[in-house]
Design a protein around this motif. Structure first.
Motif, PDB file in Angstrom:
ATOM      1  N   SER A 227      -1.366  20.456  -0.198  1.00 41.68           N
ATOM      2  CA  SER A 227      -0.888  20.592  -1.575  1.00 41.68           C
ATOM      3  C   SER A 227      -1.521  19.539  -2.490  1.00 41.68           C
ATOM      4  O   SER A 227      -1.800  19.822  -3.657  1.00 41.68           O
ATOM      5  CB  SER A 227       0.637  20.549  -1.641  1.00 41.68           C
ATOM      6  N   ILE A 228      -1.782  18.360  -1.973  1.00 35.73           N
ATOM      7  CA  ILE A 228      -2.445  17.319  -2.771  1.00 35.73           C
ATOM      8  C   ILE A 228      -3.866  17.752  -3.115  1.00 35.73           C
ATOM      9  O   ILE A 228      -4.288  17.658  -4.266  1.00 35.73           O
ATOM     10  CB  ILE A 228      -2.433  15.966  -2.028  1.00 35.73           C
ATOM     11  N   GLU A 229      -4.601  18.230  -2.124  1.00 41.66           N
ATOM     12  CA  GLU A 229      -5.971  18.688  -2.373  1.00 41.66           C
ATOM     13  C   GLU A 229      -5.992  19.856  -3.354  1.00 41.66           C
ATOM     14  O   GLU A 229      -6.854  19.924  -4.233  1.00 41.66           O
ATOM     15  CB  GLU A 229      -6.660  19.076  -1.061  1.00 41.66           C
ATOM     16  N   SER A 230      -5.036  20.750  -3.230  1.00 50.06           N
ATOM     17  CA  SER A 230      -4.941  21.888  -4.144  1.00 50.06           C
ATOM     18  C   SER A 230      -4.665  21.409  -5.568  1.00 50.06           C
ATOM     19  O   SER A 230      -5.290  21.880  -6.530  1.00 50.06           O
ATOM     20  CB  SER A 230      -3.844  22.840  -3.674  1.00 50.06           C
ATOM     21  N   PHE A 231      -3.735  20.476  -5.724  1.00 51.47           N
ATOM     22  CA  PHE A 231      -3.419  19.922  -7.045  1.00 51.47           C
ATOM     23  C   PHE A 231      -4.665  19.300  -7.672  1.00 51.47           C
ATOM     24  O   PHE A 231      -4.967  19.529  -8.840  1.00 51.47           O
ATOM     25  CB  PHE A 231      -2.306  18.869  -6.921  1.00 51.47           C
ATOM     26  N   ILE A 232      -5.384  18.518  -6.907  1.00 54.44           N
ATOM     27  CA  ILE A 232      -6.579  17.839  -7.422  1.00 54.44           C
ATOM     28  C   ILE A 232      -7.620  18.856  -7.877  1.00 54.44           C
ATOM     29  O   ILE A 232      -8.211  18.709  -8.948  1.00 54.44           O
ATOM     30  CB  ILE A 232      -7.129  16.858  -6.372  1.00 54.44           C
ATOM     31  N   LYS A 233      -7.836  19.891  -7.096  1.00 57.11           N
ATOM     32  CA  LYS A 233      -8.812  20.922  -7.472  1.00 57.11           C
ATOM     33  C   LYS A 233      -8.388  21.695  -8.724  1.00 57.11           C
ATOM     34  O   LYS A 233      -9.217  22.110  -9.520  1.00 57.11           O
ATOM     35  CB  LYS A 233      -9.027  21.893  -6.320  1.00 57.11           C
ATOM     36  N   GLN A 234      -7.079  21.876  -8.905  1.00 56.84           N
ATOM     37  CA  GLN A 234      -6.577  22.653 -10.033  1.00 56.84           C
ATOM     38  C   GLN A 234      -6.407  21.843 -11.312  1.00 56.84           C
ATOM     39  O   GLN A 234      -6.163  22.418 -12.370  1.00 56.84           O
ATOM     40  CB  GLN A 234      -5.226  23.286  -9.667  1.00 56.84           C
ATOM     41  N   HIS A 235      -6.525  20.518 -11.240  1.00 56.04           N
ATOM     42  CA  HIS A 235      -6.276  19.664 -12.402  1.00 56.04           C
ATOM     43  C   HIS A 235      -7.382  18.634 -12.620  1.00 56.04           C
ATOM     44  O   HIS A 235      -7.123  17.425 -12.643  1.00 56.04           O
ATOM     45  CB  HIS A 235      -4.926  18.949 -12.247  1.00 56.04           C
ATOM     46  N   PRO A 236      -8.613  19.098 -12.791  1.00 54.60           N
ATOM     47  CA  PRO A 236      -9.695  18.125 -13.007  1.00 54.60           C
ATOM     48  C   PRO A 236      -9.559  17.439 -14.369  1.00 54.60           C
ATOM     49  O   PRO A 236      -9.063  18.032 -15.327  1.00 54.60           O
ATOM     50  CB  PRO A 236     -10.953  18.989 -12.947  1.00 54.60           C
ATOM     51  N   LEU A 237      -9.966  16.184 -14.416  1.00 52.22           N
ATOM     52  CA  LEU A 237      -9.985  15.422 -15.677  1.00 52.22           C
ATOM     53  C   LEU A 237     -11.420  15.178 -16.091  1.00 52.22           C
ATOM     54  O   LEU A 237     -12.269  14.885 -15.254  1.00 52.22           O
ATOM     55  CB  LEU A 237      -9.321  14.052 -15.487  1.00 52.22           C
ATOM     56  N   ASP A 238     -11.676  15.258 -17.386  1.00 53.86           N
ATOM     57  CA  ASP A 238     -12.999  14.872 -17.859  1.00 53.86           C
ATOM     58  C   ASP A 238     -12.963  13.400 -18.282  1.00 53.86           C
ATOM     59  O   ASP A 238     -11.908  12.772 -18.300  1.00 53.86           O
ATOM     60  CB  ASP A 238     -13.496  15.784 -18.977  1.00 53.86           C
ATOM     61  N   ASP A 239     -14.108  12.860 -18.613  1.00 56.37           N
ATOM     62  CA  ASP A 239     -14.213  11.431 -18.925  1.00 56.37           C
ATOM     63  C   ASP A 239     -13.470  11.018 -20.188  1.00 56.37           C
ATOM     64  O   ASP A 239     -13.157   9.850 -20.364  1.00 56.37           O
ATOM     65  CB  ASP A 239     -15.683  11.020 -19.045  1.00 56.37           C
TER      66      ASP A 239
ATOM     67  N   PHE B 226       2.605  11.281  -4.657  1.00 56.06           N
ATOM     68  CA  PHE B 226       2.975  12.638  -5.045  1.00 56.06           C
ATOM     69  C   PHE B 226       4.475  12.850  -4.906  1.00 56.06           C
ATOM     70  O   PHE B 226       5.094  13.489  -5.761  1.00 56.06           O
ATOM     71  CB  PHE B 226       2.169  13.672  -4.245  1.00 56.06           C
ATOM     72  N   ALA B 227       5.073  12.308  -3.856  1.00 57.43           N
ATOM     73  CA  ALA B 227       6.523  12.403  -3.703  1.00 57.43           C
ATOM     74  C   ALA B 227       7.223  11.673  -4.848  1.00 57.43           C
ATOM     75  O   ALA B 227       8.201  12.183  -5.410  1.00 57.43           O
ATOM     76  CB  ALA B 227       6.952  11.824  -2.356  1.00 57.43           C
ATOM     77  N   GLN B 228       6.724  10.513  -5.223  1.00 60.39           N
ATOM     78  CA  GLN B 228       7.298   9.736  -6.327  1.00 60.39           C
ATOM     79  C   GLN B 228       7.220  10.521  -7.644  1.00 60.39           C
ATOM     80  O   GLN B 228       8.108  10.423  -8.484  1.00 60.39           O
ATOM     81  CB  GLN B 228       6.558   8.396  -6.458  1.00 60.39           C
ATOM     82  N   LEU B 229       6.154  11.290  -7.790  1.00 58.90           N
ATOM     83  CA  LEU B 229       5.966  12.103  -9.002  1.00 58.90           C
ATOM     84  C   LEU B 229       6.741  13.422  -8.940  1.00 58.90           C
ATOM     85  O   LEU B 229       6.706  14.213  -9.887  1.00 58.90           O
ATOM     86  CB  LEU B 229       4.472  12.390  -9.223  1.00 58.90           C
ATOM     87  N   GLY B 230       7.420  13.671  -7.820  1.00 60.08           N
ATOM     88  CA  GLY B 230       8.198  14.908  -7.679  1.00 60.08           C
ATOM     89  C   GLY B 230       7.342  16.121  -7.386  1.00 60.08           C
ATOM     90  O   GLY B 230       7.730  17.249  -7.700  1.00 60.08           O
ATOM     91  N   LEU B 231       6.181  15.893  -6.777  1.00 64.13           N
ATOM     92  CA  LEU B 231       5.251  16.974  -6.473  1.00 64.13           C
ATOM     93  C   LEU B 231       5.180  17.189  -4.965  1.00 64.13           C
ATOM     94  O   LEU B 231       5.440  16.263  -4.192  1.00 64.13           O
ATOM     95  CB  LEU B 231       3.858  16.619  -6.997  1.00 64.13           C
ATOM     96  N   PRO B 232       4.792  18.402  -4.535  1.00 70.74           N
ATOM     97  CA  PRO B 232       4.582  18.620  -3.101  1.00 70.74           C
ATOM     98  C   PRO B 232       3.582  17.586  -2.572  1.00 70.74           C
ATOM     99  O   PRO B 232       2.581  17.292  -3.239  1.00 70.74           O
ATOM    100  CB  PRO B 232       4.008  20.035  -3.034  1.00 70.74           C
TER     101      PRO B 232
ATOM    102  N   PHE C 292       0.836  -1.190   0.000  1.00 75.35           N
ATOM    103  CA  PHE C 292       0.000   0.000   0.000  1.00 75.35           C
ATOM    104  C   PHE C 292       0.872   1.241   0.000  1.00 75.35           C
ATOM    105  O   PHE C 292       1.746   1.383   0.838  1.00 75.35           O
ATOM    106  CB  PHE C 292      -0.921   0.014   1.222  1.00 75.35           C
ATOM    107  N   HIS C 293       0.617   2.099  -0.966  1.00 75.63           N
ATOM    108  CA  HIS C 293       1.295   3.394  -1.027  1.00 75.63           C
ATOM    109  C   HIS C 293       0.244   4.467  -0.773  1.00 75.63           C
ATOM    110  O   HIS C 293      -0.765   4.512  -1.483  1.00 75.63           O
ATOM    111  CB  HIS C 293       1.912   3.634  -2.404  1.00 75.63           C
ATOM    112  N   PRO C 294       0.459   5.338   0.183  1.00 74.16           N
ATOM    113  CA  PRO C 294      -0.484   6.442   0.393  1.00 74.16           C
ATOM    114  C   PRO C 294      -0.336   7.501  -0.703  1.00 74.16           C
ATOM    115  O   PRO C 294       0.676   7.550  -1.406  1.00 74.16           O
ATOM    116  CB  PRO C 294      -0.086   6.993   1.759  1.00 74.16           C
ATOM    117  N   MET C 295      -1.346   8.339  -0.817  1.00 72.82           N
ATOM    118  CA  MET C 295      -1.346   9.393  -1.833  1.00 72.82           C
ATOM    119  C   MET C 295      -0.119  10.295  -1.674  1.00 72.82           C
ATOM    120  O   MET C 295       0.485  10.704  -2.675  1.00 72.82           O
ATOM    121  CB  MET C 295      -2.636  10.214  -1.734  1.00 72.82           C
ATOM    122  N   SER C 296       0.276  10.580  -0.450  1.00 71.16           N
ATOM    123  CA  SER C 296       1.441  11.451  -0.237  1.00 71.16           C
ATOM    124  C   SER C 296       2.708  10.827  -0.825  1.00 71.16           C
ATOM    125  O   SER C 296       3.551  11.527  -1.380  1.00 71.16           O
ATOM    126  CB  SER C 296       1.629  11.748   1.249  1.00 71.16           C
ATOM    127  N   GLU C 297       2.821   9.520  -0.750  1.00 73.86           N
ATOM    128  CA  GLU C 297       3.987   8.834  -1.310  1.00 73.86           C
ATOM    129  C   GLU C 297       3.953   8.873  -2.841  1.00 73.86           C
ATOM    130  O   GLU C 297       4.991   9.021  -3.488  1.00 73.86           O
ATOM    131  CB  GLU C 297       4.021   7.392  -0.814  1.00 73.86           C
TER     132      GLU C 297
END
Length: 78
Positions: free
Chosen positions: A23-35, A12-18, A5-10
């Motif tokens: 910061s995770i919640e902010s990223f999600i709100k700023q980068h919505p995906l459509d279907d 994001f760290a793996q992806l080189g993101l805060p 099990f990898h948590p979401m924070s791990e």
């Protein structure tokens, strides 16, 4: 297959993101995906991030579950 099990924070760290909760919640709100858009083809990822996300899913690696969760969260933000 070894499961882990990898948590979401791990992820994001793996992806080189805060990777703080805020910061995770902010990223999600700023980068919505459509279907119509696949997670790993979104234009906000760099090549290394796209490759990692795509490989995690295609290899069904131990990262696949959390990558799927990120995909769902980004779509819910749309």
């Amino acid at each position: 297959m070894e499961t882990s099990f990898h948590p979401m924070s791990e992820l994001f760290a793996q992806l080189g993101l805060p990777n703080t909760s805020k910061s995770i919640e902010s990223f999600i709100k700023q980068h919505p995906l459509d279907d119509k858009e696949s997670l790993f083809e979104a234009d906000f990822w760099n090549k290394g991030q796209k490759d990692f996300l795509h490989q995690a899913i295609s290899d069904d690696s131990d990262w696949a579950e959390i990558v799927d969760q990120l995909d769902v969260r980004l779509r819910e933000a749309h």
